[in-house]
Scaffold this active site. Structure first.
Site, mmCIF file in Angstrom:
data_model
loop_
_atom_site.group_PDB
_atom_site.id
_atom_site.type_symbol
_atom_site.label_atom_id
_atom_site.label_comp_id
_atom_site.label_asym_id
_atom_site.label_seq_id
_atom_site.Cartn_x
_atom_site.Cartn_y
_atom_site.Cartn_z
ATOM 1 N N ASP A 34 83.079 36.409 42.094
ATOM 2 C CA ASP A 34 82.864 35.744 40.807
ATOM 3 C C ASP A 34 81.733 34.717 40.811
ATOM 4 O O ASP A 34 81.591 33.951 39.860
ATOM 5 C CB ASP A 34 84.153 35.069 40.349
ATOM 6 C CG ASP A 34 84.667 34.053 41.367
ATOM 7 O OD1 ASP A 34 84.142 34.038 42.500
ATOM 8 O OD2 ASP A 34 85.590 33.295 41.035
ATOM 9 N N GLN A 35 80.913 34.695 41.865
ATOM 10 C CA GLN A 35 79.815 33.732 41.847
ATOM 11 C C GLN A 35 78.814 34.119 40.768
ATOM 12 O O GLN A 35 78.601 35.310 40.505
ATOM 13 C CB GLN A 35 79.158 33.632 43.216
ATOM 14 C CG GLN A 35 78.418 34.867 43.672
ATOM 15 C CD GLN A 35 77.967 34.772 45.121
ATOM 16 O OE1 GLN A 35 78.776 34.510 46.002
ATOM 17 N NE2 GLN A 35 76.680 34.990 45.348
ATOM 18 N N GLY A 84 55.777 45.213 35.527
ATOM 19 C CA GLY A 84 55.102 46.471 35.253
ATOM 20 C C GLY A 84 55.182 47.464 36.384
ATOM 21 O O GLY A 84 56.193 48.130 36.582
ATOM 22 N N GLY A 85 54.083 47.587 37.141
ATOM 23 C CA GLY A 85 53.994 48.627 38.148
ATOM 24 C C GLY A 85 53.699 49.971 37.502
ATOM 25 O O GLY A 85 53.488 50.084 36.292
ATOM 26 N N TRP A 86 53.668 51.012 38.301
ATOM 27 C CA TRP A 86 53.284 52.333 37.814
ATOM 28 C C TRP A 86 54.200 52.803 36.679
ATOM 29 O O TRP A 86 53.748 53.299 35.653
ATOM 30 C CB TRP A 86 53.329 53.322 38.971
ATOM 31 C CG TRP A 86 52.793 54.680 38.636
ATOM 32 C CD1 TRP A 86 53.501 55.832 38.486
ATOM 33 C CD2 TRP A 86 51.415 55.036 38.435
ATOM 34 N NE1 TRP A 86 52.661 56.882 38.191
ATOM 35 C CE2 TRP A 86 51.369 56.411 38.161
ATOM 36 C CE3 TRP A 86 50.219 54.312 38.461
ATOM 37 C CZ2 TRP A 86 50.182 57.097 37.912
ATOM 38 C CZ3 TRP A 86 49.040 54.991 38.212
ATOM 39 C CH2 TRP A 86 49.034 56.361 37.944
ATOM 40 N N THR A 87 55.511 52.597 36.831
ATOM 41 C CA THR A 87 56.470 53.120 35.855
ATOM 42 C C THR A 87 56.593 52.230 34.625
ATOM 43 O O THR A 87 56.598 52.720 33.494
ATOM 44 C CB THR A 87 57.853 53.284 36.510
ATOM 45 O OG1 THR A 87 57.739 54.181 37.617
ATOM 46 C CG2 THR A 87 58.862 53.839 35.516
ATOM 47 N N ASP A 115 53.451 37.680 38.230
ATOM 48 C CA ASP A 115 52.386 38.577 38.665
ATOM 49 C C ASP A 115 52.305 39.719 37.652
ATOM 50 O O ASP A 115 53.314 40.368 37.362
ATOM 51 C CB ASP A 115 52.706 39.128 40.061
ATOM 52 C CG ASP A 115 51.711 40.175 40.520
ATOM 53 O OD1 ASP A 115 50.527 39.832 40.646
ATOM 54 O OD2 ASP A 115 52.130 41.326 40.751
ATOM 55 N N ASP A 166 51.191 43.342 36.704
ATOM 56 C CA ASP A 166 50.818 44.603 37.344
ATOM 57 C C ASP A 166 50.743 45.684 36.268
ATOM 58 O O ASP A 166 51.545 46.617 36.227
ATOM 59 C CB ASP A 166 51.850 44.969 38.415
ATOM 60 C CG ASP A 166 51.386 46.094 39.319
ATOM 61 O OD1 ASP A 166 50.389 46.745 38.979
ATOM 62 O OD2 ASP A 166 52.031 46.330 40.355
ATOM 63 N N GLU A 184 49.152 48.821 34.938
ATOM 64 C CA GLU A 184 48.397 49.955 35.488
ATOM 65 C C GLU A 184 48.226 51.042 34.417
ATOM 66 O O GLU A 184 49.098 51.900 34.302
ATOM 67 C CB GLU A 184 49.115 50.516 36.705
ATOM 68 C CG GLU A 184 49.316 49.491 37.824
ATOM 69 C CD GLU A 184 49.989 50.079 39.053
ATOM 70 O OE1 GLU A 184 49.896 51.306 39.299
ATOM 71 O OE2 GLU A 184 50.630 49.310 39.779
ATOM 72 N N TYR A 190 44.017 50.470 48.617
ATOM 73 C CA TYR A 190 44.703 51.664 49.105
ATOM 74 C C TYR A 190 44.850 52.654 47.948
ATOM 75 O O TYR A 190 44.418 52.381 46.824
ATOM 76 C CB TYR A 190 46.077 51.304 49.671
ATOM 77 C CG TYR A 190 46.870 50.352 48.799
ATOM 78 C CD1 TYR A 190 47.586 50.810 47.689
ATOM 79 C CD2 TYR A 190 46.896 48.991 49.063
ATOM 80 C CE1 TYR A 190 48.288 49.947 46.875
ATOM 81 C CE2 TYR A 190 47.598 48.116 48.256
ATOM 82 C CZ TYR A 190 48.300 48.595 47.171
ATOM 83 O OH TYR A 190 48.998 47.728 46.358
ATOM 84 N N ASP A 191 45.440 53.813 48.234
ATOM 85 C CA ASP A 191 45.522 54.905 47.243
ATOM 86 C C ASP A 191 44.130 55.321 46.760
ATOM 87 O O ASP A 191 43.968 55.786 45.633
ATOM 88 C CB ASP A 191 46.384 54.507 46.032
ATOM 89 C CG ASP A 191 47.863 54.451 46.364
ATOM 90 O OD1 ASP A 191 48.237 54.904 47.461
ATOM 91 O OD2 ASP A 191 48.643 53.944 45.527
ATOM 92 N N TRP A 207 51.454 46.188 50.231
ATOM 93 C CA TRP A 207 52.377 47.091 49.549
ATOM 94 C C TRP A 207 52.822 48.124 50.577
ATOM 95 O O TRP A 207 52.020 48.871 51.091
ATOM 96 C CB TRP A 207 51.725 47.812 48.367
ATOM 97 C CG TRP A 207 52.745 48.724 47.738
ATOM 98 C CD1 TRP A 207 53.025 50.024 48.076
ATOM 99 C CD2 TRP A 207 53.664 48.376 46.703
ATOM 100 N NE1 TRP A 207 54.057 50.507 47.322
ATOM 101 C CE2 TRP A 207 54.469 49.520 46.466
ATOM 102 C CE3 TRP A 207 53.887 47.214 45.954
ATOM 103 C CZ2 TRP A 207 55.485 49.528 45.514
ATOM 104 C CZ3 TRP A 207 54.885 47.233 45.008
ATOM 105 C CH2 TRP A 207 55.671 48.368 44.785
#
Length: 650
Positions: free
Chosen positions: A320-321, A347-350, A403, A405, A407, A483-484, A629
């Site tokens: 219950d915390q 955000g991010g890719w999805t 942050d 993100d 994309e 990267y990528d 990442w």
């Protein structure tokens, strides 16, 4: 401009109105101003911008700004405007897309200047023939008020965060100068500033002065004395290098990578920042934890209970915390590493699909930012699914900033993402709104909140979606995709993260990517090097059905290589085990990349040697550090994080 000529302009304008003839575009006396802001300074040059604001009642159909550089200065570049130079005088006119300025709206242009000696702002300025400060032609001699309530808003072993209340002026305040004793250590347009490069466990005294467009400087604020800490996790290393690691929300499942692993691997002590990935963006432009369609993962974020063996401090959760899950474990980690900063990444890719909706209008930006701050900065988490976790303020104090993100603004990311031509300008405006609300709330609670962003590697995406260097007016730093650069979406094997273009790369010239070309793309557009943090991978990308020639490099392939969790990609901790199983390691030291090949399957990846090489590149180029990442790709001993940490050290 001489006063007599200004008086003639007024008389002429009045005569034209009396005769029913249209006059020239609205002048400063009609509410148009052009405000100078210096955005960076490296001792032999500076970058700045002029912001043209239409404070009048009618739209501008064009603008001209004329200013005179101080002696010893030379214009080196200018963007977002058409310009001519005559001696020290610079004349800038709008380009086609930014000449129309509605009442209350503003546009800007930026420029770079080289100089010798001490910095000095332009000595004169007019906009559409009138003084840039909006005065009726008389010189502005009134200085701003002194900034109030100067205070320390945080400290590390090598930096101090300062904040203060805005000064006032008869026209407008254009910036603030920060002094450490009698030495000016920085200039900013914000009401906050971070002084870096300090010694641990040392007391420093600071004051701040305000400036206006006419060059008038206020009296100093009341001084404040702030002491740096004795070090520990989260403190930038030598040279102020940042070490930023992404912790993925979903890593607690298949990978079994818990917040506790950051402690047991020694990684937390080597990081300055953690980015928690990801916060979600809804179709109607709001931050959310779980939406009506059930998308999102409150269980991982703040509901899952951890037992004593899984917990950072060895204390198990109770049912219950009010706060459990990753958020509570991060709170415990920060208690062990009080200088470690944790930012919530959006955000991010999805979850970038609807960023364009959130950034579209002034109203949508305000609502979006407010919703994000309410959830993650103020910590007002909803109760979901009958679980006891959640409630007002339960996560307050966990996150030190946001942050972004997205994309990608202005260009395709995941298929189906909303893209608009105005994304590029709206991204800047969104950052400005985040900065405004973060600073306002920070002033209320006596803290400085960070704003960072993830930025792409592809120069075409940079051009399509980012107003460089404008965005750095609002960011504390930007993490740059290193990267990528290539992957199994292509039918030819290649590196995914090389420092320099690899000789013989068969890609079209525009897609011969490298870290070096990406960094040059940003700095060439005016990005400050010290605010670019180089992204490096803790994973590799692979192909199978590869032609057995040239050790597999630049060869045709039939498909992505089988991965543990996803085709064509796998964690370093998995790939390192391929050595001795028929794979041979190959390395291009000049270009800075490595790969594994067994005759049919090819993996491009980074081991400790390559990550040390990349970290030293970032250090030697004067970049702001390295970003990872993602942290869950490392070994239990944190061998990759150790390589990054050591590579950034002098």
């Amino acid at each position: 401009m001489p006063r007599r000529r200004w008086q003639f302009t007024v008389v002429l304008a009045a005569l034209l109105v009396a005769l029913g003839v249209a006059g020239p575009p609205a002048h400063g006396a009609g509410g148009v101003t052009a405000t100078f802001t210096k955005t960076s300074d490296w001792g032999t040059g500076y970058e700045a911008k002029y912001t043209i604001k239409n404070g009048g009642a009618t739209a501008l159909t064009g603008w001209t700004v004329e200013f005179e550089l101080a002696a010893g200065q030379r214009l080196s570049s200018l963007w977002e405007g058409s310009h001519t130079v005559s001696g020290q005088k610079v004349t800038v006119r709008n380009v086609g897309w930014n000449g129309s300025v509605a009442p209350g709206a503003q546009v800007s242009f930026g420029f770079g200047v080289s100089y010798s000696g001490a910095f000095a702002a332009p000595v004169t300025c007019t906009v559409n023939g009138a003084p840039c400060d909006g005065s009726p032609g008389e010189p502005d001699t009134q200085a701003p008020s002194a900034p109030g309530n100067l205070r320390g808003a945080g400290a590390t072993a090598s930096s101090v965060d300062l904040a203060w209340d805005a000064a006032t002026d008869n026209v407008t305040v254009t910036g603030y100068d920060v002094y450490q004793g009698e030495t000016r250590v920085g200039t900013t347009a914000r009401t906050s500033f971070t002084v870096s490069g300090l010694a641990p466990k040392t007391a420093y005294t600071f004051t701040v002065r305000a400036r206006d467009a006419a060059g008038n400087v206020s009296a100093p604020s009341k001084p404040v004395t702030v002491s740096t800490t004795d070090g520990g996790g989260g403190d930038p290393g030598p040279g102020g290098q940042r070490k930023v690691g992404y912790f993925t929300q979903w890593g607690v499942y298949d990978r079994g990578y818990l917040v506790k692993n950051l402690e047991t691997s020694g990684t937390a002590a080597k990081l300055t920042h953690i980015n928690y990935a990801f916060g979600n963006v809804s179709q109607d432009g709001r931050c959310f934890v779980v939406n009506q369609a059930g998308q999102g993962d409150a269980w991982a974020d703040y509901q899952r209970r951890y037992n004593a063996a899984e917990s950072v401090d060895g204390v198990g959760d109770t049912y219950d915390q009010p706060l459990a899950g990753n958020f509570n474990q991060i709170r415990k980690l920060k208690a062990k590493h009080p200088n470690l900063k944790v930012n919530l990444s959006l955000g991010g890719w999805t979850w970038s699909k609807y960023f364009s909706n959130a950034a579209l209008t002034d109203a949508s930006r305000k609502a979006f930012v407010s919703s994000c701050l309410d959830l993650f900065i103020k910590g007002n988490l909803p109760k979901i699914g009958g679980e006891p976790q959640g409630g007002p303020g339960v996560a307050a104090g966990i996150f030190d900033g946001i942050d972004i993100d997205w994309e990608w603004p202005g260009s395709e990311g995941e298929v189906g993402n909303v893209i608009r031509p105005e994304d590029k300008q709206n991204f800047t405006l969104l950052l400005a709104e985040f900065r405004r609300q973060l600073d306002a709330y920070g002033a209320q609670v006596g803290r400085k909140f960070e704003l960072t962003a993830f930025l792409p590697a592809d120069p075409a995406k940079i051009e399509a979606g980012f107003e460089v260097p404008k965005i750095f007016d609002y960011l504390d730093f930007g993490t740059v995709q290193g990267y990528d650069l290539h992957g199994a979406w292509e039918k030819t094997t290649n590196h995914q993260s090389a420092i320099r273009v690899v000789p013989g790369d068969p890609s079209p010239p525009a897609r011969q990517f490298s870290i070096e070309t990406t960094i040059k793309a940003y700095t060439g557009k005016g990005a400050p090097k010290g605010e670019l943090v180089l992204g490096v991978p803790f994973y590799g990308r692979g192909w199978t059905g590869v032609t057995n020639a040239n050790n597999g490099l630049f060869q045709s392939a039939t498909d992505g290589a089988p991965g543990t969790y996803e085709k064509g990609i796998d964690d370093y901790k998995k790939l390192k085990n391929l050595l001795g199983q028929g794979y041979k390691l190959h390395r291009d030291e000049a270009s800075g990349h490595a790969w594994l090949f067994n005759g049919t399957t090819f993996w491009t990846y980074d081991d400790p040697i390559e990550l040390t090489r990349k970290a030293r590149y970032a250090r030697d180029e004067g970049l702001g550090g390295a970003m990872i990442w993602s942290l869950d790709g490392d070994t239990a001993e944190g061998e990759l994080m150790t390589a990054v940490h050591n590579g950034l050290s002098k």
